[in-house]
Scaffold this motif. Structure first.
Motif, short mmCIF file in Angstrom:
data_model
loop_
_atom_site.label_atom_id
_atom_site.label_comp_id
_atom_site.label_asym_id
_atom_site.label_seq_id
_atom_site.Cartn_x
_atom_site.Cartn_y
_atom_site.Cartn_z
N ALA A 28 43.19 43.95 39.99
CA ALA A 28 42.94 45.12 39.16
C ALA A 28 41.45 45.31 38.89
CB ALA A 28 43.71 44.99 37.84
N ARG A 29 40.75 44.20 38.62
CA ARG A 29 39.30 44.31 38.41
C ARG A 29 38.58 44.71 39.70
NH1 ARG A 29 36.05 39.20 36.00
NH2 ARG A 29 36.37 38.44 38.13
N ALA A 30 39.06 44.22 40.83
CA ALA A 30 38.45 44.61 42.10
C ALA A 30 38.67 46.08 42.40
CB ALA A 30 39.04 43.76 43.23
N THR A 31 39.80 46.62 42.00
CA THR A 31 40.06 48.05 42.21
C THR A 31 39.05 48.91 41.46
OG1 THR A 31 42.41 47.55 42.46
CG2 THR A 31 41.82 49.84 42.06
N GLU A 32 38.71 48.50 40.24
CA GLU A 32 37.71 49.25 39.47
C GLU A 32 36.30 49.08 40.05
OE1 GLU A 32 37.84 48.35 35.37
OE2 GLU A 32 39.75 49.38 35.01
N LYS A 33 36.01 47.93 40.64
CA LYS A 33 34.67 47.69 41.18
C LYS A 33 34.47 48.28 42.57
CE LYS A 33 33.79 43.25 38.85
NZ LYS A 33 33.54 41.80 39.09
N LEU A 34 35.54 48.76 43.21
CA LEU A 34 35.46 49.13 44.62
C LEU A 34 34.43 50.23 44.88
CD1 LEU A 34 36.57 48.72 47.46
CD2 LEU A 34 38.35 50.40 46.94
N GLU A 35 34.35 51.20 44.01
CA GLU A 35 33.44 52.33 44.24
C GLU A 35 31.99 51.96 44.01
OE1 GLU A 35 34.22 55.18 45.49
OE2 GLU A 35 36.37 54.75 45.59
N ASN A 36 31.71 51.25 42.93
CA ASN A 36 30.32 50.99 42.54
C ASN A 36 29.82 49.61 42.94
OD1 ASN A 36 30.29 53.53 41.27
ND2 ASN A 36 31.16 52.64 39.40
N ASP A 37 30.71 48.65 43.11
CA ASP A 37 30.29 47.28 43.41
C ASP A 37 31.20 46.70 44.49
OD1 ASP A 37 29.17 44.79 43.41
OD2 ASP A 37 29.97 44.18 41.45
N PRO A 38 31.02 47.08 45.75
CA PRO A 38 31.90 46.57 46.81
C PRO A 38 31.84 45.05 46.97
CG PRO A 38 30.64 48.47 47.57
CD PRO A 38 30.05 48.06 46.26
N ALA A 39 30.67 44.46 46.74
CA ALA A 39 30.56 43.00 46.88
C ALA A 39 31.40 42.29 45.82
CB ALA A 39 29.10 42.58 46.78
N GLY A 40 31.31 42.77 44.58
CA GLY A 40 32.13 42.18 43.53
C GLY A 40 33.61 42.39 43.77
N ALA A 41 33.98 43.58 44.25
CA ALA A 41 35.38 43.83 44.58
C ALA A 41 35.86 42.92 45.69
CB ALA A 41 35.56 45.30 44.97
N ARG A 42 34.97 42.68 46.67
CA ARG A 42 35.35 41.78 47.77
C ARG A 42 35.59 40.36 47.27
NH1 ARG A 42 30.32 40.43 50.65
NH2 ARG A 42 30.23 39.17 48.78
N ASP A 43 34.70 39.86 46.39
CA ASP A 43 34.86 38.50 45.87
C ASP A 43 36.15 38.36 45.06
OD1 ASP A 43 32.47 37.90 47.06
OD2 ASP A 43 31.29 38.20 45.23
N ASP A 44 36.41 39.34 44.19
CA ASP A 44 37.62 39.26 43.36
C ASP A 44 38.88 39.34 44.22
OD1 ASP A 44 36.13 39.02 41.08
OD2 ASP A 44 36.24 41.14 40.54
N ALA A 45 38.91 40.26 45.17
CA ALA A 45 40.10 40.41 46.01
C ALA A 45 40.31 39.19 46.90
CB ALA A 45 39.98 41.68 46.85
N THR A 46 39.22 38.63 47.42
CA THR A 46 39.35 37.42 48.25
C THR A 46 39.87 36.24 47.43
OG1 THR A 46 37.49 38.21 49.59
CG2 THR A 46 38.13 35.92 49.84
N HIS A 47 39.36 36.12 46.20
CA HIS A 47 39.87 35.05 45.31
C HIS A 47 41.35 35.27 45.01
CE1 HIS A 47 39.26 32.60 41.35
NE2 HIS A 47 40.00 31.97 42.25
N ALA A 48 41.73 36.52 44.80
CA ALA A 48 43.14 36.83 44.54
C ALA A 48 44.02 36.45 45.74
CB ALA A 48 43.31 38.30 44.19
N LEU A 49 43.50 36.68 46.95
CA LEU A 49 44.26 36.31 48.15
C LEU A 49 44.42 34.80 48.26
CD1 LEU A 49 43.05 38.70 50.98
CD2 LEU A 49 45.35 38.50 50.03
N LYS A 50 43.45 34.04 47.81
CA LYS A 50 43.58 32.59 47.84
C LYS A 50 44.66 32.12 46.86
CE LYS A 50 38.77 31.74 49.16
NZ LYS A 50 37.47 31.14 48.74
N LEU A 51 44.82 32.83 45.74
CA LEU A 51 45.83 32.46 44.77
C LEU A 51 47.22 32.92 45.20
CD1 LEU A 51 43.88 33.33 41.49
CD2 LEU A 51 44.28 31.06 42.45
N ALA A 52 47.31 34.10 45.82
CA ALA A 52 48.59 34.65 46.27
C ALA A 52 48.37 35.24 47.66
CB ALA A 52 49.11 35.71 45.29
N ALA A 53 48.67 34.47 48.68
CA ALA A 53 48.38 34.90 50.04
C ALA A 53 49.22 36.09 50.48
CB ALA A 53 48.59 33.73 51.01
#
Length: 530
Positions: free
Chosen positions: A235-260
């Motif tokens: 959810a936080r990565a979704t909000e960061k996608l437009e203005n902060d793609p790097a932060g969105a990428r880190d959050d989404a990648t971390h989420a994938l590690k928790l739930a593949a």
């Protein structure tokens, strides 16, 4: 048991001592005030032990007499307390059963038998009785009084929270829940409510911090905590996608590690990587997610990874996904749509029909209707596929508490519950009822498919919409009573005598316009409805 062992040990010790003295006879002499007292040693020892026993018994009797007033008072106090606790127990059971009269009666009796400052359950019983009787103001006052006592603060906050939820005061409920969570983060209801409220407000950092506290306090299981953390990070990565793609990428990648197997996290991570022009890594993430569970959103994101790709390039990417998961309905539909974009109608039709055979559902038949419209334009065949789509089960969608969404959301818009959306077909009873009929629906649909008719663009009769409009206009015109023709005016008489002007381009327009009922009589129309 311990006392019995000690008593046995003392008896054995006395017996051993007397036997030891009996084996060693002797005399004991005592001179007191000029008199000689002489006795045997065993007799003197027995007399001494008897004297000690008498002194102990006399001391016990004197102590019992001295303490008798206190003992009597304590006895009656204990009896009164027992009666009070019995009344309190009966009142709590009555409150749980919904018997307000008995609960109120037992609350008054227990208050008279037990001091209220020593037993906080009396206040709880009175609050429950007030709630059952519908006196909510009194109940809230009791709960507020409980919050002042450290022993009952958590109980009072929960009561106030439930009352605020009942009244719809969400802001007050949020404050009570956050106060309870700050004082006692181990409370499941307070932690869950605070987590949902912070998520609704978009305070993802605070929600993640609270989730860590719950995990440390073992309020939630480790697997559940990791799943909720993946949802919050997505959810936080979704909000960061437009203005902060790097932060969105880190959050989404971390989420994938928790739930593949969490598809929204994979999609957000891929979109963020696309914005950073890391196409290969994004494609790898989507391919792994597609192999795990084919999802239409993953397929569309993968096919349209580059905005400048041609339709043929998108078809190749779709066929690559089909190679990873062959004979899958999502793969077949994805290739069929890409083939339709390239005007390869034969491949599009074959893949769509194969998808309908694997899993007959609404999207497959709608895609066949689109293919028919693009290839032949035959309205009869298009209507045939649309009718099949109406009878087919619905496609899977994101569903939460009866609400159907076209995209994933972290919270349910109905209840505000976190991680409520599930990818499934809405209205499961429709799918179950259609299981038997849909197994042969594509074969029967192909057998009943009307032949292709030659379409003539110059004739409006081929358009079914015009036919339906003309039919409705004829019925409405036949049902309307014919009005009396108005009397001709002077201007109308002059216009009838004067010749009709011809347009400058030399002929009448193709559209004859609306007929004038005053100029020509309306023909009699006989309409057979049945």
């Amino acid at each position: 048991m311990v006392r019995l062992v000690i008593f046995a040990f003392l008896v054995l010790a006395l017996g051993y001592g007397f036997s030891w003295l009996a084996d060693r006879p002797g005399d004991l002499s005592l001179i007191w005030e000029g008199q000689l007292y002489q006795t045997r040693l065993i007799v003197a020892a027995s007399a001494l032990i008897a004297l000690i026993a008498v002194v102990m018994i006399l001391w016990r009797l004197l102590r019992m007499i001295w303490m008798s007033p206190y003992s009597i008072t304590r006895y009656f106090r204990a009896r009164k307390r027992d009666r009070g606790y019995q009344a309190l127990s009966t009142g709590l059971i009555a409150a749980g059963a919904g018997n307000a009269l008995m609960a109120r009666k037992m609350a008054a009796r227990s208050r008279g038998l037990i001091r209220a400052d020593q037993e906080p359950l009396i206040a709880l019983l009175e609050a429950q009785a007030a709630l059952i009787e519908g006196r909510h103001d009194e109940a809230r006052a009791k709960f507020e009084a409980m919050t002042n006592d450290p022993e009952t603060r958590e109980l009072g906050l929960r009561g106030l929270y439930l009352e605020a939820k009942r009244l719809g005061a969400n802001e007050a409920a949020r404050q009570y829940a956050e106060k309870a969570a700050d004082n006692a983060p181990y409370l499941p209801w307070a932690a869950q409510a605070t987590l949902e409220y912070r998520s609704q407000a978009g305070r993802w950092d605070d929600a993640l911090r609270l989730l860590e506290q719950q995990k440390a306090g073992r309020v939630v299981e480790k697997a559940q905590a990791e799943r909720l953390r993946a949802v919050l990070l997505t959810a936080r990565a979704t909000e960061k996608l437009e203005n902060d793609p790097a932060g969105a990428r880190d959050d989404a990648t971390h989420a994938l590690k928790l739930a593949a197997d969490f598809e929204p996290a994979a999609i957000i991570a891929a979109k963020a990587l696309f914005r950073e022009d890391k196409l290969r890594k994004a494609a790898s993430i989507l391919e792994q997610a597609w192999k795990s569970a084919p999802h239409p959103d993953i397929g569309r994101t993968y096919v349209r990874a580059r905005s400048g790709d041609s339709a043929a390039d998108r078809l190749k990417r779709a066929e690559r996904l089909e190679g990873m998961r062959p004979n899958n309905v999502e793969s077949l539909l994805l290739v069929a749509q890409a083939a339709l974009d390239t005007q390869d109608f034969a491949k599009a039709r074959a893949k769509a029909e194969a998808a309908a055979r694997v899993e007959p559902r609404e999207s497959a038949f709608l895609l066949l209707a689109d293919i028919e419209e693009a290839e032949t334009g035959d309205q009869g065949r298009i209507r045939h596929w649309l009718a099949q789509a109406l009878k087919a089960p619905r496609d899977p969608a994101w569903v939460a508490d009866g609400f159907v969404s076209d995209k994933w959301l972290p919270l349910s818009p109905v209840t505000g519950r976190l991680d409520a959306f599930v990818w499934k077909a809405p209205f499961d009873h429709v799918e179950k009822a259609a299981d038997e009929s849909t197994t042969i629906s594509i074969d029967s649909a192909l057998r009943t498919l009307p032949p292709v008719r030659e379409a003539r663009s110059e004739s409006p009769a081929n358009d079914h919409r015009i036919i339906e409009l003309e039919r409705a206009a004829t019925i409405a015109e036949a049902a309307r009573p014919s009005p009396k023709p108005p009397a001709p005016t002077k201007r109308a008489a002059e216009a009838a005598i004067s010749p009709e002007p011809r347009p400058f381009f030399g002929g009448l327009p193709d559209d004859p316009g609306v007929r004038n009922p005053a100029a020509e009589p309306e023909p009699k129309t006989r309409l057979r409805l049945f």
